[in-house]
Design a protein around this motif. Structure first.
Motif, short mmCIF file in Angstrom:
data_model
loop_
_atom_site.label_atom_id
_atom_site.label_comp_id
_atom_site.label_asym_id
_atom_site.label_seq_id
_atom_site.Cartn_x
_atom_site.Cartn_y
_atom_site.Cartn_z
N GLU A 145 0.84 -1.20 0.00
CA GLU A 145 0.00 0.00 0.00
C GLU A 145 0.87 1.26 0.00
O GLU A 145 0.59 2.22 -0.72
CB GLU A 145 -0.92 0.00 1.22
CG GLU A 145 -1.97 -1.09 1.20
CD GLU A 145 -2.76 -1.19 2.49
OE1 GLU A 145 -3.94 -1.56 2.41
OE2 GLU A 145 -2.21 -0.91 3.57
N LYS A 148 2.29 1.82 -3.42
CA LYS A 148 1.30 2.38 -4.33
C LYS A 148 1.14 3.88 -4.11
O LYS A 148 1.10 4.66 -5.06
CB LYS A 148 -0.04 1.66 -4.13
CG LYS A 148 -1.11 2.11 -5.08
CD LYS A 148 -2.39 1.34 -4.85
CE LYS A 148 -3.47 1.85 -5.78
NZ LYS A 148 -4.76 1.21 -5.54
N GLU A 152 2.06 6.97 -6.74
CA GLU A 152 1.11 8.01 -7.11
C GLU A 152 1.70 9.41 -6.88
O GLU A 152 1.37 10.35 -7.59
CB GLU A 152 -0.18 7.85 -6.32
CG GLU A 152 -0.99 6.64 -6.74
CD GLU A 152 -2.16 6.34 -5.81
OE1 GLU A 152 -2.32 7.05 -4.79
OE2 GLU A 152 -2.90 5.39 -6.10
#
Length: 179
Positions: A145, A148, A152
């Motif tokens: 997580e 990710k 981004e």
């Protein structure tokens, strides 16, 4: 096919049917294939006994050997799929190799050392879902997580960062974008 080749095949078949080599080899292959197919040692022993019963019920000694070879082929396919899955999983979460596995990788050591105790492999723990940490914010998130979120935000090189380094990089990038 020459007559000498035919005679040698016929003699081989006769020897295999007249001796106990084929059934013995079939039982050895069945035991090995059960260990190869199942990670749980107790389940492998039970499955080996079941397969041995199937082998014993087959008529003809060569038929027993052919059946055992097919069981071994199936176990090899299952083992290969599992090894590829673990390797891909390790690459996906950023802990595995970036290219082909090497001899020093834990996944490669486990998959190439068939005599090792399969039940205590490090990759078995990697395949289980990770428990969430208690807490709030970034520290409560698991590594994929965080990777990710970092991607981004445009943070590069996240695949090689530790969790603490990743949290720091995300916080710095968030500070930069808020300023």
């Amino acid at each position: 096919m020459s007559s000498a080749q035919i005679v040698s095949i016929v003699i081989g078949v006769i020897i295999a049917e007249c001796t106990d080599i084929a059934p013995w080899l079939a039982k050895q292959l069945v035991r090995w294939s059960a260990q190869l197919q199942y990670l749980d040692r107790a389940r492998a022993v039970i499955r080996a006994e079941e397969l041995e019963a199937v082998i014993d019920s087959r008529p003809g000694k060569l038929f027993k050997l052919v059946t055992a070879l097919l069981f071994t082929l199936q176990a090899g396919i299952s083992w290969t799929r599992r090894a590829v899955h673990w390797w891909m999983l390790a690459r996906e979460i950023g802990k595995g190799p970036t290219s082909a596995p090497t001899e020093s990788d834990p996944l490669t050591e486990e998959t190439t050392n068939l005599g090792a105790d399969i039940a205590d492999t490090p990759t078995r723990a990697a395949a289980k879902p990770r428990a969430r940490r208690s807490g709030t914010g970034l520290s409560a998130k698991v590594l994929p997580e965080l990777q990710k979120i970092a991607a981004e935000l445009g943070v590069s090189g996240t695949g090689r960062m530790r969790k603490s380094q990743l949290i720091t990089a995300i916080q710095e990038k968030q500070r930069e974008t808020s300023d």
